[in-house]
Design an enzyme around this catalytic site. Structure first.
Site, short mmCIF file in Angstrom:
data_model
loop_
_atom_site.label_atom_id
_atom_site.label_comp_id
_atom_site.label_asym_id
_atom_site.label_seq_id
_atom_site.Cartn_x
_atom_site.Cartn_y
_atom_site.Cartn_z
N ASN A 27 -5.34 -10.43 -3.67
CA ASN A 27 -5.11 -9.74 -2.39
C ASN A 27 -4.60 -8.32 -2.67
OD1 ASN A 27 -2.75 -10.82 -3.46
ND2 ASN A 27 -1.86 -11.41 -1.49
N ASP A 68 0.81 -1.22 0.00
CA ASP A 68 0.00 0.00 0.00
C ASP A 68 0.84 1.27 0.00
OD1 ASP A 68 -2.28 -1.68 0.25
OD2 ASP A 68 -1.87 -1.81 2.40
N GLN A 113 1.97 -6.13 -3.23
CA GLN A 113 2.31 -6.15 -1.80
C GLN A 113 3.62 -5.37 -1.57
OE1 GLN A 113 1.30 -9.61 -3.07
NE2 GLN A 113 -0.68 -8.69 -2.76
N GLY A 120 1.49 3.03 -2.56
CA GLY A 120 1.04 3.95 -3.60
C GLY A 120 1.61 3.56 -4.96
N LYS A 121 1.87 2.27 -5.14
CA LYS A 121 2.44 1.78 -6.41
C LYS A 121 1.53 2.13 -7.58
CE LYS A 121 2.79 -2.46 -4.73
NZ LYS A 121 2.72 -2.30 -3.28
N ASP A 142 2.43 14.84 1.12
CA ASP A 142 1.45 15.86 1.53
C ASP A 142 0.65 15.45 2.77
OD1 ASP A 142 0.60 14.01 -0.65
OD2 ASP A 142 -1.39 14.74 -0.05
N THR A 173 2.95 14.53 -4.44
CA THR A 173 2.44 15.53 -3.49
C THR A 173 0.91 15.62 -3.46
OG1 THR A 173 2.66 17.25 -5.17
CG2 THR A 173 4.54 16.94 -3.68
N GLY A 212 -4.55 -4.65 -4.64
CA GLY A 212 -5.62 -3.82 -5.19
C GLY A 212 -5.26 -2.37 -5.22
N HIS A 213 -5.51 -1.73 -6.34
CA HIS A 213 -5.45 -0.28 -6.32
C HIS A 213 -6.52 0.30 -7.22
CE1 HIS A 213 -1.97 -1.46 -8.96
NE2 HIS A 213 -2.72 -0.81 -9.80
N THR A 236 -6.07 -11.38 3.86
CA THR A 236 -7.19 -10.74 3.15
C THR A 236 -8.34 -11.73 2.99
OG1 THR A 236 -6.25 -11.41 1.03
CG2 THR A 236 -5.65 -9.22 1.85
N THR A 256 -8.67 -3.59 -0.77
CA THR A 256 -9.27 -4.90 -1.04
C THR A 256 -10.28 -5.28 0.03
OG1 THR A 256 -7.33 -5.61 -2.25
CG2 THR A 256 -8.71 -7.36 -1.37
N THR A 285 2.78 -12.32 3.37
CA THR A 285 1.96 -12.97 2.34
C THR A 285 2.71 -14.22 1.88
OG1 THR A 285 0.61 -12.62 0.38
CG2 THR A 285 2.82 -11.60 0.37
N ARG A 332 2.92 -29.33 -4.44
CA ARG A 332 2.75 -30.02 -5.73
C ARG A 332 1.39 -30.70 -5.87
NH1 ARG A 332 8.32 -32.68 -4.65
NH2 ARG A 332 7.29 -32.53 -2.64
P1 IMP Z 1 -2.69 -12.71 2.33
O1 IMP Z 1 -1.77 -12.21 1.28
O2 IMP Z 1 -4.14 -12.47 2.02
O3 IMP Z 1 -2.41 -14.11 2.73
O4 IMP Z 1 -2.41 -11.84 3.66
C1 IMP Z 1 -1.22 -11.95 4.39
C2 IMP Z 1 -0.77 -10.59 4.91
O5 IMP Z 1 -0.41 -9.76 3.81
C3 IMP Z 1 -1.87 -9.82 5.66
O6 IMP Z 1 -1.25 -9.03 6.67
C4 IMP Z 1 -2.44 -8.91 4.60
O7 IMP Z 1 -3.05 -7.77 5.14
C5 IMP Z 1 -1.17 -8.57 3.83
N1 IMP Z 1 -1.45 -8.17 2.44
C6 IMP Z 1 -1.76 -8.98 1.41
N2 IMP Z 1 -1.92 -8.27 0.28
C7 IMP Z 1 -1.68 -6.99 0.61
C8 IMP Z 1 -1.63 -5.76 -0.14
O8 IMP Z 1 -1.84 -5.74 -1.37
N3 IMP Z 1 -1.34 -4.64 0.56
C9 IMP Z 1 -1.05 -4.66 1.89
N4 IMP Z 1 -1.06 -5.77 2.63
C10 IMP Z 1 -1.36 -6.93 1.99
#
Ligand code: IMP
Length: 416
Positions: free
Chosen positions: A39, A14, A220, A16-17, A329, A406, A41-42, A126, A296, A235, A140
Protein backbone atom coordinates in the site's frame (compact mmCIF):
# COMPACT_ATOMS: atom_id res chain seq x y z
CA UNK A 1 26.02 -0.71 20.63
CA UNK A 2 24.44 1.71 18.16
CA UNK A 3 20.91 3.11 18.08
CA UNK A 4 18.45 2.91 15.21
CA UNK A 5 17.15 6.20 13.80
CA UNK A 6 13.55 6.37 12.66
CA UNK A 7 11.85 8.21 9.82
CA UNK A 8 8.13 8.47 10.45
CA UNK A 9 5.25 10.17 8.64
CA UNK A 10 3.47 12.56 11.00
CA UNK A 11 0.27 13.24 8.99
CA UNK A 12 -1.93 10.90 6.91
CA UNK A 13 0.93 9.54 4.79
CA UNK A 14 2.45 10.88 1.56
CA UNK A 15 4.43 13.51 3.45
CA UNK A 16 7.43 13.04 1.17
CA UNK A 17 9.32 10.42 3.19
CA UNK A 18 10.85 9.08 -0.02
CA UNK A 19 13.03 12.13 -0.65
CA UNK A 20 14.31 12.25 2.94
CA UNK A 21 14.97 8.52 3.13
CA UNK A 22 16.80 8.75 -0.19
CA UNK A 23 18.77 11.74 1.04
CA UNK A 24 19.76 10.21 4.37
CA UNK A 25 19.94 6.50 3.65
CA UNK A 26 23.43 6.76 2.10
CA UNK A 27 24.77 7.40 5.60
CA UNK A 28 23.42 4.11 6.98
CA UNK A 29 24.63 0.53 6.89
CA UNK A 30 21.15 -0.97 7.12
CA UNK A 31 17.69 0.30 6.11
CA UNK A 32 14.61 -1.53 7.36
CA UNK A 33 10.91 -1.55 6.52
CA UNK A 34 8.92 -2.49 9.60
CA UNK A 35 5.19 -2.37 8.82
CA UNK A 36 2.64 -1.98 6.04
CA UNK A 37 3.07 -3.54 2.65
CA UNK A 38 2.63 -2.57 -0.97
CA UNK A 39 0.00 0.00 0.00
CA UNK A 40 3.06 2.24 0.47
CA UNK A 41 4.79 3.72 -2.50
CA UNK A 42 7.24 6.32 -3.54
CA UNK A 43 9.01 7.14 -6.73
CA UNK A 44 12.63 8.17 -6.69
CA UNK A 45 14.43 9.56 -9.73
CA UNK A 46 18.01 8.31 -9.96
CA UNK A 47 20.12 9.56 -12.87
CA UNK A 48 16.96 10.41 -14.80
CA UNK A 49 15.49 6.92 -14.28
CA UNK A 50 12.24 6.58 -12.33
CA UNK A 51 12.32 3.89 -9.66
CA UNK A 52 9.09 2.87 -7.92
CA UNK A 53 9.45 1.46 -4.42
CA UNK A 54 6.58 -0.23 -2.64
CA UNK A 55 7.97 -2.97 -0.40
CA UNK A 56 11.72 -2.83 -0.93
CA UNK A 57 13.52 -0.47 1.50
CA UNK A 58 15.05 2.64 -0.09
CA UNK A 59 18.57 1.56 0.84
CA UNK A 60 18.43 -0.74 -2.20
CA UNK A 61 19.53 2.24 -4.29
CA UNK A 62 22.93 2.21 -2.56
CA UNK A 63 25.15 -0.80 -3.31
CA UNK A 64 26.69 -1.02 0.19
CA UNK A 65 23.49 -0.96 2.26
CA UNK A 66 21.78 -4.03 3.72
CA UNK A 67 17.99 -3.85 3.36
CA UNK A 68 15.63 -5.65 5.69
CA UNK A 69 11.92 -6.31 5.34
CA UNK A 70 10.91 -6.88 8.94
CA UNK A 71 8.45 -9.17 10.69
CA UNK A 72 5.82 -6.42 10.93
CA UNK A 73 5.35 -6.22 7.16
CA UNK A 74 2.66 -8.04 5.17
CA UNK A 75 4.54 -9.14 2.07
CA UNK A 76 2.96 -9.54 -1.35
CA UNK A 77 5.33 -11.97 -3.11
CA UNK A 78 4.04 -11.42 -6.66
CA UNK A 79 4.45 -7.66 -6.34
CA UNK A 80 7.92 -7.74 -4.81
CA UNK A 81 9.15 -10.10 -7.51
CA UNK A 82 8.08 -7.47 -10.09
CA UNK A 83 9.54 -4.63 -8.04
CA UNK A 84 12.90 -6.37 -7.76
CA UNK A 85 13.25 -6.57 -11.55
CA UNK A 86 14.34 -2.91 -11.47
CA UNK A 87 17.52 -3.67 -9.53
CA UNK A 88 19.37 -6.67 -11.01
CA UNK A 89 20.92 -9.09 -8.53
CA UNK A 90 20.34 -7.97 -4.93
CA UNK A 91 21.52 -11.19 -3.25
CA UNK A 92 23.32 -10.38 -0.02
CA UNK A 93 21.71 -6.90 0.09
CA UNK A 94 18.09 -7.81 0.75
CA UNK A 95 16.69 -9.96 3.54
CA UNK A 96 13.06 -10.74 4.34
CA UNK A 97 11.95 -11.81 7.80
CA UNK A 98 10.63 -15.35 7.94
CA UNK A 99 8.17 -13.95 10.51
CA UNK A 100 6.64 -11.38 8.12
CA UNK A 101 3.16 -12.36 7.01
CA UNK A 102 2.04 -13.29 3.52
CA UNK A 103 -0.36 -11.05 1.66
CA UNK A 104 -1.64 -13.34 -1.11
CA UNK A 105 -3.94 -12.58 -4.09
CA UNK A 106 -7.05 -13.66 -2.21
CA UNK A 107 -6.40 -11.00 0.43
CA UNK A 108 -6.74 -8.29 -2.23
CA UNK A 109 -9.92 -9.95 -3.52
CA UNK A 110 -11.38 -9.95 0.01
CA UNK A 111 -10.29 -6.31 0.56
CA UNK A 112 -11.98 -5.14 -2.65
CA UNK A 113 -15.13 -7.22 -2.09
CA UNK A 114 -15.52 -5.89 1.47
CA UNK A 115 -15.03 -2.30 0.34
CA UNK A 116 -17.66 -2.78 -2.36
CA UNK A 117 -20.09 -4.27 0.17
CA UNK A 118 -19.59 -1.28 2.49
CA UNK A 119 -20.76 1.10 -0.25
CA UNK A 120 -20.91 4.66 1.10
CA UNK A 121 -19.16 3.53 4.31
CA UNK A 122 -16.07 2.23 2.52
CA UNK A 123 -12.69 3.02 4.09
CA UNK A 124 -11.20 3.88 0.71
CA UNK A 125 -8.40 1.34 1.07
CA UNK A 126 -5.73 0.86 -1.57
CA UNK A 127 -7.42 -2.48 -2.35
CA UNK A 128 -4.08 -4.29 -1.89
CA UNK A 129 -5.24 -6.80 0.70
CA UNK A 130 -3.53 -5.09 3.64
CA UNK A 131 -6.48 -5.28 6.08
CA UNK A 132 -7.35 -8.93 5.37
CA UNK A 133 -3.69 -10.00 5.60
CA UNK A 134 -3.29 -8.30 9.00
CA UNK A 135 -6.70 -9.68 10.09
CA UNK A 136 -5.46 -13.19 9.37
CA UNK A 137 -2.27 -12.49 11.31
CA UNK A 138 -4.09 -11.13 14.37
CA UNK A 139 -6.70 -13.89 14.34
CA UNK A 140 -3.81 -16.38 14.19
CA UNK A 141 -4.88 -17.86 10.90
CA UNK A 142 -2.30 -16.11 8.73
CA UNK A 143 0.77 -17.61 7.08
CA UNK A 144 4.30 -16.42 7.57
CA UNK A 145 6.81 -15.82 4.80
CA UNK A 146 8.98 -18.62 6.26
CA UNK A 147 6.26 -21.11 5.31
CA UNK A 148 7.10 -20.53 1.64
CA UNK A 149 10.04 -22.84 2.24
CA UNK A 150 7.61 -25.78 2.18
CA UNK A 151 5.14 -24.92 -0.63
CA UNK A 152 3.24 -28.26 -0.49
CA UNK A 153 2.48 -27.89 3.21
CA UNK A 154 1.57 -24.21 2.84
CA UNK A 155 -0.69 -24.99 -0.11
CA UNK A 156 -2.58 -27.60 1.91
CA UNK A 157 -2.98 -25.18 4.81
CA UNK A 158 -4.35 -22.43 2.55
CA UNK A 159 -6.78 -24.85 0.87
CA UNK A 160 -7.97 -25.87 4.36
CA UNK A 161 -8.44 -22.16 5.25
CA UNK A 162 -10.65 -21.73 2.20
CA UNK A 163 -12.71 -24.73 3.26
CA UNK A 164 -13.09 -23.45 6.82
CA UNK A 165 -14.14 -19.97 5.66
CA UNK A 166 -16.26 -21.09 2.72
CA UNK A 167 -19.53 -19.52 3.86
CA UNK A 168 -17.93 -16.10 4.43
CA UNK A 169 -15.94 -16.19 1.18
CA UNK A 170 -18.99 -17.33 -0.82
CA UNK A 171 -20.91 -14.25 0.34
CA UNK A 172 -18.04 -12.03 -0.81
CA UNK A 173 -17.80 -13.91 -4.10
CA UNK A 174 -14.17 -14.92 -3.48
CA UNK A 175 -13.47 -18.34 -4.98
CA UNK A 176 -10.94 -20.90 -3.76
CA UNK A 177 -8.02 -21.27 -6.16
CA UNK A 178 -7.43 -24.58 -7.92
CA UNK A 179 -4.88 -26.50 -5.80
CA UNK A 180 -2.40 -27.07 -8.63
CA UNK A 181 -2.52 -23.43 -9.66
CA UNK A 182 -1.95 -22.23 -6.09
CA UNK A 183 0.89 -24.72 -5.59
CA UNK A 184 2.55 -23.53 -8.80
CA UNK A 185 2.30 -19.94 -7.62
CA UNK A 186 3.75 -20.71 -4.18
CA UNK A 187 6.62 -22.66 -5.75
CA UNK A 188 7.41 -19.74 -8.04
CA UNK A 189 7.47 -17.39 -5.01
CA UNK A 190 9.82 -19.73 -3.17
CA UNK A 191 12.09 -20.03 -6.21
CA UNK A 192 12.37 -16.25 -6.57
CA UNK A 193 12.42 -15.19 -2.92
CA UNK A 194 13.67 -18.21 -0.94
CA UNK A 195 17.27 -16.95 -0.86
CA UNK A 196 16.19 -13.70 0.84
CA UNK A 197 14.14 -15.30 3.64
CA UNK A 198 15.95 -15.48 6.99
CA UNK A 199 15.51 -14.75 10.68
CA UNK A 200 16.16 -11.02 10.37
CA UNK A 201 15.78 -10.35 14.12
CA UNK A 202 19.25 -11.73 14.75
CA UNK A 203 20.72 -9.86 11.79
CA UNK A 204 19.43 -6.55 13.15
CA UNK A 205 20.70 -7.35 16.67
CA UNK A 206 24.13 -8.26 15.29
CA UNK A 207 24.22 -4.99 13.37
CA UNK A 208 23.29 -3.01 16.51
CA UNK A 209 25.89 -4.88 18.55
CA UNK A 210 28.53 -4.18 15.88
CA UNK A 211 27.75 -0.44 16.07
CA UNK A 212 26.30 -0.30 12.56
CA UNK A 213 24.13 2.65 11.56
CA UNK A 214 20.51 1.57 11.17
CA UNK A 215 17.53 3.43 9.73
CA UNK A 216 13.93 2.32 10.28
CA UNK A 217 11.88 3.57 7.34
CA UNK A 218 8.25 4.18 8.28
CA UNK A 219 5.37 3.75 5.88
CA UNK A 220 2.00 5.55 5.78
CA UNK A 221 1.54 8.15 8.54
CA UNK A 222 0.79 8.42 12.24
CA UNK A 223 -2.80 9.61 11.78
CA UNK A 224 -3.42 6.34 9.88
CA UNK A 225 -2.22 4.25 12.86
CA UNK A 226 -4.59 1.41 13.73
CA UNK A 227 -4.72 2.47 17.42
CA UNK A 228 -4.06 6.20 17.42
CA UNK A 229 -5.38 7.27 14.03
CA UNK A 230 -8.81 8.27 12.77
CA UNK A 231 -10.31 4.78 13.23
CA UNK A 232 -11.83 3.07 11.30
CA UNK A 233 -10.43 5.19 8.45
CA UNK A 234 -6.89 4.00 9.07
CA UNK A 235 -4.51 1.37 7.79
CA UNK A 236 -4.13 -1.94 9.61
CA UNK A 237 -0.71 -1.54 11.22
CA UNK A 238 0.93 0.55 13.94
CA UNK A 239 2.51 3.35 11.95
CA UNK A 240 3.90 5.13 15.04
CA UNK A 241 7.59 4.90 15.99
CA UNK A 242 6.79 2.13 18.47
CA UNK A 243 5.36 0.10 15.56
CA UNK A 244 8.76 0.30 13.89
CA UNK A 245 10.32 -1.26 16.99
CA UNK A 246 7.92 -4.19 17.17
CA UNK A 247 7.97 -4.57 13.40
CA UNK A 248 11.72 -5.16 13.30
CA UNK A 249 12.42 -6.70 16.73
CA UNK A 250 14.12 -3.79 18.52
CA UNK A 251 13.28 -2.40 21.92
CA UNK A 252 12.41 1.30 22.39
CA UNK A 253 15.78 1.59 24.15
CA UNK A 254 17.43 0.92 20.79
CA UNK A 255 15.87 3.99 19.16
CA UNK A 256 18.13 6.95 18.37
CA UNK A 257 16.93 10.06 16.54
CA UNK A 258 13.32 10.23 15.34
CA UNK A 259 12.79 12.39 12.26
CA UNK A 260 9.15 13.26 11.65
CA UNK A 261 8.17 14.08 8.10
CA UNK A 262 5.52 16.76 7.58
CA UNK A 263 4.23 18.54 4.52
CA UNK A 264 3.62 22.33 4.55
CA UNK A 265 -0.07 21.51 4.06
CA UNK A 266 -2.18 18.38 4.61
CA UNK A 267 -3.38 15.61 2.31
CA UNK A 268 -5.17 12.35 2.79
CA UNK A 269 -6.36 9.61 0.45
CA UNK A 270 -9.42 7.55 1.14
CA UNK A 271 -12.27 8.48 3.43
CA UNK A 272 -12.41 9.71 7.01
CA UNK A 273 -12.28 12.96 8.97
CA UNK A 274 -10.05 15.74 7.70
CA UNK A 275 -10.73 18.98 9.64
CA UNK A 276 -8.59 21.27 7.45
CA UNK A 277 -9.76 19.90 4.11
CA UNK A 278 -10.21 22.69 1.55
CA UNK A 279 -12.72 21.79 -1.14
CA UNK A 280 -12.38 25.18 -2.80
CA UNK A 281 -9.86 26.90 -5.05
CA UNK A 282 -6.99 26.76 -2.53
CA UNK A 283 -7.32 23.00 -2.13
CA UNK A 284 -7.40 22.53 -5.88
CA UNK A 285 -4.37 24.76 -6.35
CA UNK A 286 -2.42 22.78 -3.73
CA UNK A 287 -3.38 19.48 -5.46
CA UNK A 288 -2.30 20.77 -8.89
CA UNK A 289 0.96 22.40 -7.87
CA UNK A 290 1.84 19.64 -5.38
CA UNK A 291 0.92 16.91 -7.91
CA UNK A 292 -1.11 15.26 -5.18
CA UNK A 293 -2.17 12.01 -6.81
CA UNK A 294 -1.64 8.62 -5.13
CA UNK A 295 1.67 6.88 -6.01
CA UNK A 296 0.06 3.46 -5.53
CA UNK A 297 -3.49 4.00 -6.81
CA UNK A 298 -3.30 7.24 -8.84
CA UNK A 299 -6.28 8.60 -6.86
CA UNK A 300 -6.47 12.41 -6.45
CA UNK A 301 -5.56 13.19 -2.86
CA UNK A 302 -7.81 15.34 -0.67
CA UNK A 303 -5.95 18.55 0.22
CA UNK A 304 -6.08 21.26 2.86
CA UNK A 305 -4.10 23.53 5.18
CA UNK A 306 -1.47 22.53 7.74
CA UNK A 307 -3.09 21.00 10.82
CA UNK A 308 -0.79 21.79 13.74
CA UNK A 309 -3.15 20.10 16.21
CA UNK A 310 -2.91 16.75 14.42
CA UNK A 311 0.84 17.14 13.92
CA UNK A 312 1.48 18.04 17.59
CA UNK A 313 -0.48 14.94 18.68
CA UNK A 314 1.30 12.69 16.20
CA UNK A 315 4.75 14.07 16.99
CA UNK A 316 4.26 13.30 20.67
CA UNK A 317 3.11 9.74 19.92
CA UNK A 318 6.20 9.29 17.76
CA UNK A 319 8.73 10.98 20.04
CA UNK A 320 9.84 13.19 17.15
CA UNK A 321 13.19 14.97 17.70
CA UNK A 322 12.97 17.14 14.61
CA UNK A 323 10.77 17.68 11.61
CA UNK A 324 11.62 17.58 7.94
CA UNK A 325 9.19 20.07 6.39
CA UNK A 326 8.44 19.02 2.84
CA UNK A 327 7.01 20.77 -0.21
CA UNK A 328 7.21 24.28 1.21
CA UNK A 329 7.55 25.52 -2.40
CA UNK A 330 4.01 24.30 -3.19
CA UNK A 331 2.71 27.25 -1.16
CA UNK A 332 4.76 29.75 -3.24
CA UNK A 333 2.57 32.56 -4.54
CA UNK A 334 -0.32 32.16 -2.09
CA UNK A 335 -1.28 35.63 -0.76
CA UNK A 336 -2.18 34.12 2.63
CA UNK A 337 -1.31 30.77 4.17
CA UNK A 338 -3.14 29.12 7.05
CA UNK A 339 -2.21 26.99 10.05
CA UNK A 340 -4.88 25.24 12.10
CA UNK A 341 -3.90 25.93 15.72
CA UNK A 342 -6.99 24.53 17.51
CA UNK A 343 -10.33 22.91 16.82
CA UNK A 344 -13.80 24.08 17.67
CA UNK A 345 -16.69 21.80 18.53
CA UNK A 346 -20.14 22.96 19.66
CA UNK A 347 -18.73 26.40 20.43
CA UNK A 348 -15.89 25.00 22.55
CA UNK A 349 -12.21 25.37 21.68
CA UNK A 350 -10.28 22.08 21.73
CA UNK A 351 -6.51 22.22 21.72
CA UNK A 352 -5.84 18.50 21.46
CA UNK A 353 -6.61 15.83 18.88
CA UNK A 354 -9.76 14.07 20.13
CA UNK A 355 -10.44 10.33 19.72
CA UNK A 356 -13.40 11.23 17.51
CA UNK A 357 -13.13 14.12 15.07
CA UNK A 358 -16.86 14.14 14.26
CA UNK A 359 -18.15 17.72 14.13
CA UNK A 360 -14.74 19.28 14.69
CA UNK A 361 -13.94 22.52 12.82
CA UNK A 362 -10.52 24.12 12.36
CA UNK A 363 -9.52 27.38 14.03
CA UNK A 364 -7.05 29.03 11.70
CA UNK A 365 -4.25 31.46 12.12
CA UNK A 366 -3.72 33.31 8.86
CA UNK A 367 -0.20 34.34 7.89
CA UNK A 368 1.14 36.43 5.03
CA UNK A 369 2.29 34.36 2.05
CA UNK A 370 5.57 34.62 0.13
CA UNK A 371 6.63 34.77 -3.51
CA UNK A 372 9.15 31.99 -3.85
CA UNK A 373 11.10 29.48 -1.79
CA UNK A 374 11.53 27.03 -4.66
CA UNK A 375 15.12 25.92 -5.00
CA UNK A 376 16.35 27.64 -1.81
CA UNK A 377 19.25 25.77 -0.19
CA UNK A 378 20.01 28.02 2.79
CA UNK A 379 17.66 29.03 5.59
CA UNK A 380 18.89 32.65 5.32
CA UNK A 381 17.70 32.74 1.70
CA UNK A 382 14.07 32.06 2.63
CA UNK A 383 11.65 35.02 2.49
CA UNK A 384 10.79 36.44 5.93
CA UNK A 385 7.17 35.26 5.66
CA UNK A 386 8.25 31.68 4.95
CA UNK A 387 10.54 31.82 8.00
CA UNK A 388 7.61 33.14 10.04
CA UNK A 389 5.45 30.20 8.83
CA UNK A 390 8.12 27.71 9.93
CA UNK A 391 8.53 29.47 13.28
CA UNK A 392 4.77 29.22 13.98
CA UNK A 393 4.82 25.50 13.18
CA UNK A 394 7.67 25.09 15.66
CA UNK A 395 5.92 27.17 18.33
CA UNK A 396 2.57 25.40 18.08
CA UNK A 397 3.94 21.87 17.82
CA UNK A 398 6.93 22.31 20.12
CA UNK A 399 9.24 20.56 17.65
CA UNK A 400 12.13 22.08 15.73
CA UNK A 401 12.07 22.05 11.92
CA UNK A 402 15.55 20.72 11.14
CA UNK A 403 15.16 20.09 7.42
CA UNK A 404 13.21 22.08 4.81
CA UNK A 405 12.60 20.80 1.30
CA UNK A 406 12.12 23.41 -1.40
CA UNK A 407 11.70 21.25 -4.54
CA UNK A 408 11.65 17.54 -5.47
CA UNK A 409 15.38 17.75 -6.35
CA UNK A 410 17.70 16.14 -3.83
CA UNK A 411 19.93 19.24 -3.65
CA UNK A 412 17.09 21.66 -2.95
CA UNK A 413 17.08 20.89 0.75
CA UNK A 414 17.94 23.10 3.71
CA UNK A 415 19.54 21.42 6.70
CA UNK A 416 19.62 23.67 9.77
P1 IMP B 1 -5.09 0.19 3.32
O1 IMP B 1 -3.80 0.45 4.01
O2 IMP B 1 -4.94 -0.18 1.87
O3 IMP B 1 -5.97 -0.76 4.06
O4 IMP B 1 -5.91 1.57 3.30
C1 IMP B 1 -6.44 2.15 4.47
C2 IMP B 1 -6.31 3.67 4.44
O5 IMP B 1 -4.93 4.02 4.49
C3 IMP B 1 -6.85 4.32 3.15
O6 IMP B 1 -7.36 5.60 3.48
C4 IMP B 1 -5.61 4.47 2.30
O7 IMP B 1 -5.74 5.49 1.35
C5 IMP B 1 -4.58 4.82 3.37
N1 IMP B 1 -3.22 4.49 2.97
C6 IMP B 1 -2.64 3.27 2.94
N2 IMP B 1 -1.37 3.35 2.54
C7 IMP B 1 -1.12 4.65 2.33
C8 IMP B 1 0.05 5.40 1.96
O8 IMP B 1 1.14 4.84 1.74
N3 IMP B 1 -0.10 6.74 1.87
C9 IMP B 1 -1.27 7.38 2.16
N4 IMP B 1 -2.37 6.73 2.53
C10 IMP B 1 -2.30 5.38 2.62
Amino acid sequence: MSKADVIVGVQWGDEGKGKIVDLLSGGYDMVCRCQGGHNAGHTIVVEGKKIALHQVPSGILHKNIINIIGNGVVLCPAEIIEELKQFGDVSGRLFISDKAHLNLPYHAQIDQAKEKAKGAHAIGTTGKGIGPAYSDKISRSGHRVGELKNPEKLCDAIMADFEANKAFLDVLGVKAPAREELLGELKSYEAALGKFIVDTTHMVWEAIDADKKILLEGAQGTLLDIDHGTYPFVTSSNTVTAGSCSGIGLSPKNVGEVIGIIKAYTTRVGNGAFPTEDMGEDGEKIRDIGREYGATTGRPRRTGWFDAVGVRYAARLDGVDKFALMKLDVLDGFKKVKICKAYEKNGKIIEYFPSDLEGVKPVYEELEGWDKVEGARKFEDLPANAKAFIKRIEEITGVKVGIVSTSPEREDTIVR
